[in-house]
Structures are given as structure tokens and as C-alpha cells.
Enzyme design. Structure first.
Site, mmCIF file in Angstrom:
data_model
loop_
_atom_site.group_PDB
_atom_site.id
_atom_site.type_symbol
_atom_site.label_atom_id
_atom_site.label_comp_id
_atom_site.label_asym_id
_atom_site.label_seq_id
_atom_site.Cartn_x
_atom_site.Cartn_y
_atom_site.Cartn_z
ATOM 1 N N THR A 1 10.922 1.123 -8.426
ATOM 2 C CA THR A 1 9.571 1.498 -8.036
ATOM 3 C C THR A 1 9.425 1.720 -6.537
ATOM 4 O O THR A 1 8.467 2.359 -6.106
ATOM 5 C CB THR A 1 8.584 0.413 -8.483
ATOM 6 N N GLU A 2 10.349 1.197 -5.763
ATOM 7 C CA GLU A 2 10.329 1.421 -4.313
ATOM 8 C C GLU A 2 11.751 1.528 -3.795
ATOM 9 O O GLU A 2 12.592 0.693 -4.095
ATOM 10 C CB GLU A 2 9.636 0.267 -3.580
ATOM 11 N N ASN A 3 12.003 2.570 -3.023
ATOM 12 C CA ASN A 3 13.287 2.727 -2.348
ATOM 13 C C ASN A 3 13.140 3.884 -1.376
ATOM 14 O O ASN A 3 12.540 4.902 -1.714
ATOM 15 C CB ASN A 3 14.413 3.010 -3.346
ATOM 16 N N ASN B 1 2.340 -4.568 -7.567
ATOM 17 C CA ASN B 1 3.468 -4.242 -6.710
ATOM 18 C C ASN B 1 3.552 -5.375 -5.697
ATOM 19 O O ASN B 1 2.814 -5.399 -4.715
ATOM 20 C CB ASN B 1 3.243 -2.906 -6.007
#
Length: 275
Positions: A206-208, A27
Site C-alpha cells: 500500500t505504500e512504497n 493506514n
């Protein structure tokens, strides 16, 4: 460190691969390709899994869409941000604009070679294509305009190499975090950029998310709910489907509907003739 990380990842594949089918090496990177090859050669046939990577990427919008310099600056913003790692994985080398700008500034600083490392032909081949899916971590957007920075050694950095300035619109909803504004339309534009630049890869967000703008003693997530709703709706406005998927999902049902309608009209015509 690459070899150590590869050993660690290989152990994870061995111990958990019968249950885990989606792997993200990093990540926000940095030592990805060797692990992809390890999975591809040793575990994929047996475990049937996928290996991707998760990269951060905010969208950059030109301040003046009629100004070519602002358009190019906005492109640099995204290429220096997401493209720095995505472009080698999908195309085998750093974005050309990074090579051009960092190379030129390195020369101006009196350096013999670019501060941006170069890939050997073998490395390019080894890195290219090492992504079964692309994870995207996205939160916000910036307006971008051209800004020239001096090329002195003491002032050189990733940020000054880009020759741009980041701005925000005061009308954008402010969640309380000074760097994070709710700009849903930028999400759709970033997804379309990825689709165009990298051959329509499989994408996982994957990220928000967003911080809460006020302190609460009870549940008060209205702002966060609205943020997610707006961002998801922007994603759904422009389905990132392939041509064949569009044919299957849109054209075929439409043709079937028209066929049924024409058949019904023809049947009505025959019945009237008989009457």
C-alpha cells in the site's frame, strides 16, 4: 472513539459497498477490529468484499549475523515495528518479546504493572483473525545491533524499550531524505517474514516510493524508476506462493513437458524399428 469510527465505517459500507470491494480500515492504525466485525456480520454476505489494514514495516538486519544478540535485536526491531499491530490481528496478542522487554523495564522503573496494556481473553478472541488481507507500507532497511538503555522513568520510551541501535550502510544509495535509503533486498526479507509469521496472508503493498535526490526543472525520475525496478525485482525473486500454487505453476508444467519429450523419444524409437 472506537464506536464513532465504527459508525462512520458502517455508513461507508452502506453507501459505497456496492462499488467498493476492498476496504482498508487504517493506514497505520489504531481501532480496527470492531469495523472488521461490523462488515463481517452485516455486509460481507451481501457485498462480497474484503477488509484489511495497512501497517508500516521497515526491515531490520543484524549488524553481525554471527552474533546472537544482534540477531535478537533485529527481530525486536521488526516485532516492535510491524508486529506491534500485526501480531494481535493474526495471533490475538502482542509479540512476546514486547511483553517481555516492556514488562521487565516497567518493573525496573518501580511500576506495579507493565506499561504495555494487556488484552483480556475476550479481547484476544475478538481481535484475532480480523484481517482479510494485509497492507504493507515499506520503504527502507536498517542494520540493527544490541544497545542497552537505562530504565529510568524520565528516559523510558518506545525507542529505549527496544534496547537496540539503528545503523545504515554508507554504501546504500542515498535519495536525499535522511531516513530513506534504497535497500531492495530488505523488502524481500520483510515479505518472507510476514509469510512465515502470519500464515502466508494475502499482501497488498500500500505504500512504497522514494524522494527525488535533486531539484529538476524538467522530468528527471531516473532515480525513482530505478528504486521501483529494484524493489519490484526483489519481490519477484521469491514468489510468495503456497505449496499448491507451486505444484500447479511449476511441477505440473514440468511433468507435462517431460511426458511430451518421452513420448516423442518413444515414437522416434518405433519409427526407427520399422525402418
Amino acid at each position: 472513539m472506537v464506536n464513532y469510527f465504527n459508525d462512520y465505517a458502517n455508513l461507508c459500507f452502506e453507501k459505497f459497498g456496492n462499488r467498493v470491494k476492498y476496504w482498508i480500515t487504517f493506514n497505520n492504525p489504531w481501532a480496527h477490529a470492531k469495523v472488521w466485525h461490523t462488515y463481517d456480520t452485516q455486509w460481507r454476505a451481501k457485498q462480497k468484499g474484503l477488509v484489511g489494514i495497512s501497517l508500516s514495516g521497515d526491515w531490520g538486519e543484524p549488524v553481525d549475523i554471527s552474533n546472537q544478540k544482534d540477531i535478537e535485536a533485529a527481530e525486536r526491531y521488526v516485532q516492535f515495528y510491524l508486529g506491534w499491530f500485526a501480531t494481535p490481528i493474526f495471533h490475538g496478542d502482542y509479540p512476546q518479546v514486547m511483553k517481555d522487554f516492556i514488562g521487565r523495564k516497567s518493573v525496573q522503573q518501580g511500576l506495579g504493572t507493565s506499561r504495555l496494556p494487556t488484552f483480556s481473553p475476550q479481547e484476544k478472541s475478538y481481535i484475532k483473525g480480523t484481517c482479510d488481507f494485509l497492507g504493507i507500507g515499506h520503504f527502507t532497511t536498517r542494520y540493527i545491533t544490541q544497545k542497552n538503555y537505562p530504565s529510568g522513568r524520565s528516559s523510558s520510551s518506545y525507542f529505549t524499550d527496544r534496547d537496540l541501535a539503528e545503523l545504515v550502510d554508507p554504501r546504500w544509495p542515498d535519495p536525499g531524505s535522511e531516513w530513506l535509503y534504497s535497500v531492495p533486498w530488505g523488502f524481500r526479507r520483510l515479505l518472507n517474514f510476514v509469510k512465515t509469521q502470519y500464515g502466508n496472508p494475502m499482501i497488498y503493498v500500500t505504500e512504497n516510493g522514494v524522494s527525488e535526490k535533486m531539484l529538476c526543472t524538467e522530468l528527471c525520475d531516473d532515480w525513482r524508476i530505478q528504486y521501483y525496478k529494484d524493489y519490484i525485482n526483489e519481490m519477484l525473486k521469491d514468489p510468495l506462493t503456497s505449496h499448491m500454487e507451486m505444484v500447479t505453476e511449476i511441477v505440473v508444467p514440468t511433468v507435462c513437458t517431460l511426458s511430451i519429450l518421452l513420448s516423442a523419444i518413444f515414437l522416434m524409437f518405433l519409427l526407427r524399428r520399422r525402418n
